[in-house]
Design a protein around this motif. Structure first.
Motif, PDB file in Angstrom:
ATOM      1  N   UNK A  31     108.774   1.191   3.918  1.00 19.02           N
ATOM      2  CA  UNK A  31     108.984   2.030   2.752  1.00 19.02           C
ATOM      3  C   UNK A  31     108.486   1.274   1.521  1.00 19.02           C
ATOM      4  N   UNK A  32     108.093   1.981   0.431  1.00 17.58           N
ATOM      5  CA  UNK A  32     107.349   1.352  -0.680  1.00 17.58           C
ATOM      6  C   UNK A  32     108.015   0.159  -1.349  1.00 17.58           C
ATOM      7  N   UNK A  87     108.903  -5.756  -2.530  1.00 10.12           N
ATOM      8  CA  UNK A  87     109.413  -6.099  -3.860  1.00 10.12           C
ATOM      9  C   UNK A  87     110.878  -6.533  -3.788  1.00 10.12           C
ATOM     10  N   UNK A  88     111.680  -5.764  -3.095  1.00 17.43           N
ATOM     11  CA  UNK A  88     113.098  -6.095  -2.999  1.00 17.43           C
ATOM     12  C   UNK A  88     113.322  -7.337  -2.139  1.00 17.43           C
ATOM     13  N   UNK A  89     112.568  -7.457  -1.047  1.00 13.44           N
ATOM     14  CA  UNK A  89     112.727  -8.620  -0.194  1.00 13.44           C
ATOM     15  C   UNK A  89     112.424  -9.913  -0.918  1.00 13.44           C
ATOM     16  N   UNK A  90     111.329  -9.939  -1.687  1.00 10.09           N
ATOM     17  CA  UNK A  90     110.972 -11.143  -2.432  1.00 10.09           C
ATOM     18  C   UNK A  90     111.982 -11.445  -3.530  1.00 10.09           C
ATOM     19  N   UNK A  91     112.569 -10.397  -4.116  1.00  9.62           N
ATOM     20  CA  UNK A  91     113.584 -10.606  -5.148  1.00  9.62           C
ATOM     21  C   UNK A  91     114.791 -11.345  -4.579  1.00  9.62           C
ATOM     22  N   UNK A  92     115.171 -11.013  -3.349  1.00  6.52           N
ATOM     23  CA  UNK A  92     116.297 -11.700  -2.726  1.00  6.52           C
ATOM     24  C   UNK A  92     115.958 -13.144  -2.377  1.00  6.52           C
ATOM     25  N   UNK A  93     114.694 -13.418  -2.071  1.00  8.68           N
ATOM     26  CA  UNK A  93     114.301 -14.782  -1.718  1.00  8.68           C
ATOM     27  C   UNK A  93     114.029 -15.661  -2.939  1.00  8.68           C
ATOM     28  N   UNK A  94     113.848 -15.056  -4.101  1.00 10.06           N
ATOM     29  CA  UNK A  94     113.339 -15.778  -5.263  1.00 10.06           C
ATOM     30  C   UNK A  94     114.303 -16.820  -5.804  1.00 10.06           C
ATOM     31  N   UNK A  95     115.634 -16.627  -5.608  1.00 12.44           N
ATOM     32  CA  UNK A  95     116.575 -17.591  -6.170  1.00 12.44           C
ATOM     33  C   UNK A  95     116.850 -18.776  -5.250  1.00 12.44           C
ATOM     34  N   UNK A  96     116.230 -18.771  -4.069  1.00  7.35           N
ATOM     35  CA  UNK A  96     116.358 -19.905  -3.166  1.00  7.35           C
ATOM     36  C   UNK A  96     117.565 -19.880  -2.259  1.00  7.35           C
ATOM     37  N   UNK A  97     118.455 -18.897  -2.417  1.00  4.39           N
ATOM     38  CA  UNK A  97     119.660 -18.871  -1.580  1.00  4.39           C
ATOM     39  C   UNK A  97     119.335 -18.506  -0.136  1.00  4.39           C
ATOM     40  N   UNK A  98     118.409 -17.540   0.030  1.00  5.00           N
ATOM     41  CA  UNK A  98     118.116 -17.032   1.369  1.00  5.00           C
ATOM     42  C   UNK A  98     116.775 -17.559   1.867  1.00  5.00           C
ATOM     43  N   UNK A  99     116.724 -17.852   3.163  1.00  2.06           N
ATOM     44  CA  UNK A  99     115.483 -18.303   3.785  1.00  2.06           C
ATOM     45  C   UNK A  99     114.643 -17.146   4.277  1.00  2.06           C
ATOM     46  N   UNK A 132     118.740  -6.661   3.206  1.00  9.41           N
ATOM     47  CA  UNK A 132     119.157  -5.871   2.045  1.00  9.41           C
ATOM     48  C   UNK A 132     119.050  -4.368   2.319  1.00  9.41           C
ATOM     49  N   UNK A 133     119.926  -3.564   1.724  1.00  2.85           N
ATOM     50  CA  UNK A 133     119.852  -2.116   1.921  1.00  2.85           C
ATOM     51  C   UNK A 133     118.573  -1.499   1.370  1.00  2.85           C
ATOM     52  N   UNK A 134     117.927  -2.205   0.435  1.00  2.00           N
ATOM     53  CA  UNK A 134     116.685  -1.671  -0.146  1.00  2.00           C
ATOM     54  C   UNK A 134     115.461  -1.898   0.748  1.00  2.00           C
ATOM     55  N   UNK A 135     115.576  -2.773   1.729  1.00  3.10           N
ATOM     56  CA  UNK A 135     114.444  -3.084   2.602  1.00  3.10           C
ATOM     57  C   UNK A 135     114.496  -2.188   3.840  1.00  3.10           C
ATOM     58  N   UNK A 136     113.795  -1.082   3.787  1.00  4.75           N
ATOM     59  CA  UNK A 136     113.846  -0.096   4.858  1.00  4.75           C
ATOM     60  C   UNK A 136     112.449   0.209   5.380  1.00  4.75           C
ATOM     61  N   UNK A 137     112.393   0.701   6.609  1.00  2.52           N
ATOM     62  CA  UNK A 137     111.123   1.026   7.249  1.00  2.52           C
ATOM     63  C   UNK A 137     111.368   1.998   8.390  1.00  2.52           C
ATOM     64  N   UNK A 138     110.291   2.498   8.955  1.00  2.00           N
ATOM     65  CA  UNK A 138     110.374   3.309  10.175  1.00  2.00           C
ATOM     66  C   UNK A 138     109.641   2.578  11.287  1.00  2.00           C
ATOM     67  N   UNK A 139     110.117   2.764  12.498  1.00  2.00           N
ATOM     68  CA  UNK A 139     109.502   2.085  13.639  1.00  2.00           C
ATOM     69  C   UNK A 139     109.426   3.035  14.822  1.00  2.00           C
ATOM     70  N   UNK A 140     108.608   2.698  15.776  1.00  2.00           N
ATOM     71  CA  UNK A 140     108.367   3.545  16.941  1.00  2.00           C
ATOM     72  C   UNK A 140     109.607   3.591  17.834  1.00  2.00           C
ATOM     73  N   UNK A 141     109.844   4.745  18.443  1.00  2.00           N
ATOM     74  CA  UNK A 141     110.893   4.866  19.457  1.00  2.00           C
ATOM     75  C   UNK A 141     110.241   4.932  20.831  1.00  2.00           C
ATOM     76  N   UNK A 142     110.983   4.525  21.841  1.00  2.00           N
ATOM     77  CA  UNK A 142     110.475   4.605  23.203  1.00  2.00           C
ATOM     78  C   UNK A 142     110.451   6.070  23.651  1.00  2.00           C
TER      79      UNK A 142
END
Length: 345
Positions: free
Chosen positions: A94-95, A99-111, A207-217
């Motif tokens: 999702x768009x 952006x949201x994923x990098x924001x969570x990583x930017x403060x150094x708390x999360x790997x 994070x709840x903002x990091x969403x996507x769609x993926x293939x189902x079997x």
């Protein structure tokens, strides 16, 4: 920000995957499709999309081996300000994901930051049940404020330095696996890498903002094969790491799963005896109440999927069959892990 997309014969999906990266609110600086033993047009399509293509050489270790070949070249040149995303070739972000994923990583708390996903259309009844399952998983992650147990292979962003630490720890024998980022012996390389990161003292988040769609079997056979690999791989990862402060919650979930299997078997046996001895069923108020609670839970947890899915969940029978199917897969995973049967992708 570099995105790595390992792909084995993904000609039908790779264009949509790359397009979802082009639509990001914060596009990546580099996209690399890792073409692993492809016999279709994956390479040509990826190049027409304008991204870099790395063709693996003599890789016999599936996705983990393909990623290691690129990371061996990429990681030495990365530093504190670099991030690497690994995503499946059959997923579409999702768009706002990057952006949201990098924001969570930017403060150094999360790997690392992973995502929650919904299932793509198709697959008939088995596809519908997987979409309901994914909706419940996403709901659980949101309720836990992103504290997921695993960074799934569908899509996850890593600090490059964290991956460097993992490779160094493997070389120094502080972590299991060979001297590279991914353990090529693991059936579930994403689950194993999550355990490796956590054992080094890093934190992760979905994070709840990091969403996507993926293939189902699309079929029950395909789903059985996929889930057997997931369940057996997760179990073998735990056996490899043993009993630690990190793995205790994972072992706890294995215990709860085992209790669930025993409960289902006992339930079915009791129904069988009741029908055989009395020729019918006797309804007890206590168990009617328990059933009602179970129905409410099933309905509430898929309410975002709409009224039709809520009605199907309320019927219980369909999802009971699906849960039984997954428990059969779990039993098979226990059996194969115990007897060390040949691992199959």
């Amino acid at each position: 920000m570099t995105v790595l997309i390992p792909a084995h014969n993904e000609a039908e999906k790779i264009n949509d995957t790359i397009a979802s990266l082009r639509r990001q609110e914060q596009p990546p600086d580099q996209i690399v499709v890792i073409a692993d033993n492809c016999a279709d047009e994956t390479v040509d399509i990826a190049r027409r999309c304008g991204v870099e293509v790395f063709v693996t050489r003599e890789n016999q270790h599936k996705k983990a081996g393909a990623l290691n070949q690129v990371l061996d070249l990429l990681l030495p040149a990365t530093g504190l300000d670099d991030a690497i995303m690994v995503m499946d070739a059959d997923s579409a972000l999702d768009p706002g994901f990057i952006r949201h994923g990098l924001a969570y990583l930017s403060d150094g708390r999360y790997a690392a930051a992973g995502g929650t996903f919904t299932g793509q259309a198709g697959g008939g009844m088995v596809g519908m049940l997987q979409r309901n399952e994914y909706a419940r998983y996403a709901r659980d992650v949101r309720r836990l404020q992103g504290k997921a147990l695993v960074l799934t292979g569908t899509a996850a962003i890593f600090r490059a330095t964290a991956l460097q630490e993992v490779a160094a720890a493997r070389r120094e024998r502080r972590l299991p696996g060979g001297p590279r980022v991914y353990d090529v012996c693991a059936l579930t390389e994403d689950n194993e890498l999550t355990l490796a990161i956590l054992h080094l003292g890093f934190e992760i988040i979905c994070p709840p903002e990091c969403t996507l769609t993926t293939e189902v079997m699309p079929t029950w056979r395909d789903l059985f094969r996929q889930r057997l690999r997931w369940k057996r791989g997760a179990l073998e990862n735990l056996i490899e790491y043993g009993w630690t402060a990190v793995t205790r919650p994972y072992w706890g979930r294995q215990l709860l799963t085992l209790i669930g299997i025993v409960a289902i078997v006992a339930y079915l046996i009791s129904l069988g005896f009741c029908l055989a001895l009395t020729g019918g069923l006797r309804f007890q108020p206590l168990w009617i109440c328990v059933t009602a609670i179970f129905v409410i839970e099933r309905v509430v947890t898929v309410r975002k999927r709409g009224a039709i899915q809520m009605a199907i969940a309320a019927a219980i029978v369909v999802e009971f069959i699906f849960d039984g199917f997954l428990q059969i897969v779990q039993v098979r995973a226990y059996w194969e892990a115990a007897w060390h049967n040949e691992r199959k992708w």
